[in-house]
Design an enzyme around this catalytic site. Structure first.
Site, PDB file in Angstrom:
ATOM      1  NE  ARG A  19      -3.391   2.203   3.058  1.00 28.94           N
ATOM      2  CZ  ARG A  19      -3.072   3.329   3.705  1.00 28.94           C
ATOM      3  NH1 ARG A  19      -1.835   3.520   4.120  1.00 28.94           N
ATOM      4  NH2 ARG A  19      -3.987   4.256   3.927  1.00 28.94           N
ATOM      5  CG  LEU A  20       2.631   2.439  -3.468  1.00 33.17           C
ATOM      6  CD1 LEU A  20       2.881   2.910  -4.893  1.00 33.17           C
ATOM      7  CD2 LEU A  20       3.941   2.016  -2.803  1.00 33.17           C
ATOM      8  CG  ASP A  21       0.549   6.492   3.944  1.00 34.25           C
ATOM      9  OD1 ASP A  21      -0.673   6.491   4.152  1.00 34.25           O
ATOM     10  OD2 ASP A  21       1.328   7.344   4.422  1.00 34.25           O
ATOM     11  CB  ALA A  22       0.546  10.004   1.819  1.00 35.31           C
ATOM     12  CB  ILE A  23       1.376   7.302  -3.588  1.00 33.25           C
ATOM     13  CG1 ILE A  23       2.381   7.234  -4.753  1.00 33.25           C
ATOM     14  CG2 ILE A  23      -0.049   7.233  -4.097  1.00 33.25           C
ATOM     15  CD1 ILE A  23       3.798   7.044  -4.328  1.00 33.25           C
TER      16      ILE A  23
END
Length: 578
Positions: free
Chosen positions: A235-239
């Site tokens: 999960r790419l957080d705040a991408i």
């Protein structure tokens, strides 16, 4: 082993990504560093021939310490809860940030290469990954101010001295979009004098500078480590905030999409079957761009679902939810949506912008406040503060309607979850939805942070008692929700890529049709979104008379397709032909 032709194609593709990001760098050197990192030794990875998802997939979202027991590592407690209560009903588990951290309940990471001692060890993470497909957060945009990297920055040492984004006094930051109202820049003393580092979220979360390829390479090392310990979904957080350019919004810039494409390229090559998910809590049309040309995220969050669904259940009005559903394109081939109604954060309101009017949002906000919720704001590009999210337990958010509390909380809540389970995509259930957890006022008062209201830590013994007592909300909701998940898992029409159409039934109903990919099964998903009994004319569904139709949730059959049936308050029907 890949053929020489495949290797050459991959190398050329990777070189193209690097050239787009770092045109002035030694591109061959960077590509060599990436391939060298992943070529060393075998990686445990899914079979590339296995389907990425099916109707049997459902995800549980949880913190590593959402359940705690005395003298036991919380990750061990979580594994036991999964084994005893979830079993194989749910296929995937998202453990929210499990590294050492300094704030934001894990999203200010101190050390990406370690498991937080207060949660357990890497072997505890791997044990869960051995039984469930494990999702982990890659918190790529920022790092804790207490991290070694930032401490090195303040001392002018590498790694770190050139890893953080600085702004100058003359930079035009007027267009910057961010989800917080706090000051964007943090003054920081360095050996070169005072510098101003970028802080999208808080002054404890310092934004990294991906213009430096060493930052990218470091996160690729983190990805490899996580793969070694069984992580299969990233999960790419705040991408969306990753790349910054003064004079722009600093949101969804082309280089950000290029980074996502590069990560997808690397994972597809070295760990085929691994899934990449982008977390972009933004309006729907922006969110959809992260599918790219089927070469960015495999999965994107369906952020608009939660606020629109809660609004529909609070007001009994399905107009806005229907309108959004009808505008949603099917996910591209090989991609899908992650559907959720609650998370560790609040109910994001930015994805409702342009979908709900200001008056509709205000009506919803006032209802949530009456049910004990809080409101968090963000600063817009014009400097004004706007509602960013509603901080509330979803179970308590649905304890009534805009007219006040009533006796339909459990039924209304189950309706929200059943809508989610039926939609195109993969459903994701927050652990506090599964456990019908109420607002954590004690946690809120203890931390002073609004989001703590929905991040309760259950005592293991108390939770077991609640789940073993069939009269408690925890037992009622958990047992019925898991039963519906199990029913869903056996229906080909609920495959994430199965056909979906919105049905135009009368206003109290929210309804849609799913059809299996081989067209052998159809399911009509009908939901009464009000506290009143509603009449449904089966003829309005155009059911084919040659088939035997039944409601999967009650196992009742419909012999007369011209009859009208009474649909109870918040009742849901899955009317299927097989």
């Amino acid at each position: 082993m890949p053929s020489p032709l495949q290797s050459a194609s991959f190398y050329a593709q990777l070189l193209q990504h690097i050239s787009g990001l770092y045109p002035d760098a030694n591109e061959d050197l960077i590509v060599g560093a990436i391939t060298g990192e992943f070529d060393r030794g075998e990686l445990r990875s899914p079979s590339p021939n296995v389907e990425l998802w099916s109707e049997a997939d459902c995800m549980l979202i949880t913190y590593g310490d959402s359940i705690v027991a005395p003298d036991e590592a919380p990750l061990v407690t979580l594994k036991r809860f999964l084994s005893d209560h979830i079993k194989d009903t749910i296929s995937s588990v998202h453990i929210l940030p499990f590294c050492p951290f300094s704030s934001d309940d894990g999203f200010a990471v101190i050390d990406y290469m370690r498991v937080n001692d207060e949660l357990g060890e890497w072997e505890d993470i791997t044990a869960i990954a051995d039984s469930y497909r494990l999702m982990a957060d890659l918190v790529v945009n920022h790092v804790s101010s207490q991290s070694e990297w930032f401490q090195n920055y303040t001392q002018g040492k590498e790694p770190g001295a050139s890893w953080f984004f600085e702004a100058n006094a003359g930079d035009d930051l007027s267009q910057v979009v961010r989800p917080r109202a706090s000051p964007l820049l943090r003054p920081t003393e360095t050996p070169d004098g005072m510098r101003h580092v970028w802080c999208t979220f808080s002054h404890d979360q310092i934004d990294l500078d991906f213009r430096n390829p060493q930052v990218l390479l470091q996160f690729l090392r983190v990805i490899r480590l996580y793969l070694e310990h069984g992580v299969r979904i990233f999960r790419l957080d705040a991408i969306g905030f990753l790349w910054k350019e003064p004079g722009t919004t600093c949101l969804h810039l082309p280089q950000t999409h290029e980074v996502v494409r590069l990560l997808r390229c690397v994972l597809d090559r070295f760990a085929p079957g691994t899934i990449l998910i982008t977390e972009t809590n933004v309006p729907n049309h922006e969110n959809l761009t992260y599918f790219g040309n089927r070469n960015e995220a495999h999965v994107i969050y369906n952020f608009s679902l939660a606020p629109l669904l809660v609004h529909a259940l609070l007001t009994g009005t399905t107009e806005y939810l229907k309108r959004w559903m009808m505008s949603m394109p099917p996910a591209p081939l090989g991609c899908t949506y992650l559907n959720f109604t609650a998370s560790h954060d609040g109910i994001g309101m930015r994805p409702a912008e342009g979908l709900l009017s200001d008056d509709e949002q205000l009506q919803m906000i006032e209802a949530i406040r009456r049910f004990g919720g809080r409101i968090s704001t963000r600063r817009g590009a014009d400097g004004s503060e706007r509602v960013y999210e509603l901080n509330v337990s979803l179970f308590d958010a649905l304890k009534g309607t805009v007219h006040g509390e009533d006796d339909w909380q459990v039924d209304r809540f189950m309706c929200s979850q059943t809508v989610m389970l039926g939609l195109e995509g993969i459903p994701a259930i927050y652990i506090h939805s599964l456990l019908a957890t109420s607002n954590d006022e004690e946690g809120l008062n203890r931390t002073g942070h609004n989001r703590s209201i929905n991040r309760h830590k259950w005592d293991d013994e108390l939770l077991r008692k609640q789940l073993s007592d069939s009269s408690t909300n925890q037992a009622i909701v958990s047992n019925e929700l898991l039963r519906r998940v199990h029913i869903r898992s056996q229906q080909p029409s609920f495959h994430p890529s199965a056909t979906q159409f919105t049905l135009q039934l009368t206003e109290p109903f929210f309804a849609f049709w799913r059809q299996s990919q081989d067209r052998s099964q159809s399911i009509f998903c009908i939901h009464n979104m009000t506290a009143e009994i509603q009449t449904l004319r089966l003829a309005d569904l155009n059911l084919i008379s040659l088939n035997q139709w039944r409601d999967l949730l009650t196992n009742s059959t419909f012999d007369d397709l011209t009859e009208s049936i009474a649909v109870q308050p918040y009742q849901c029907l899955w009317i299927a032909n097989s």
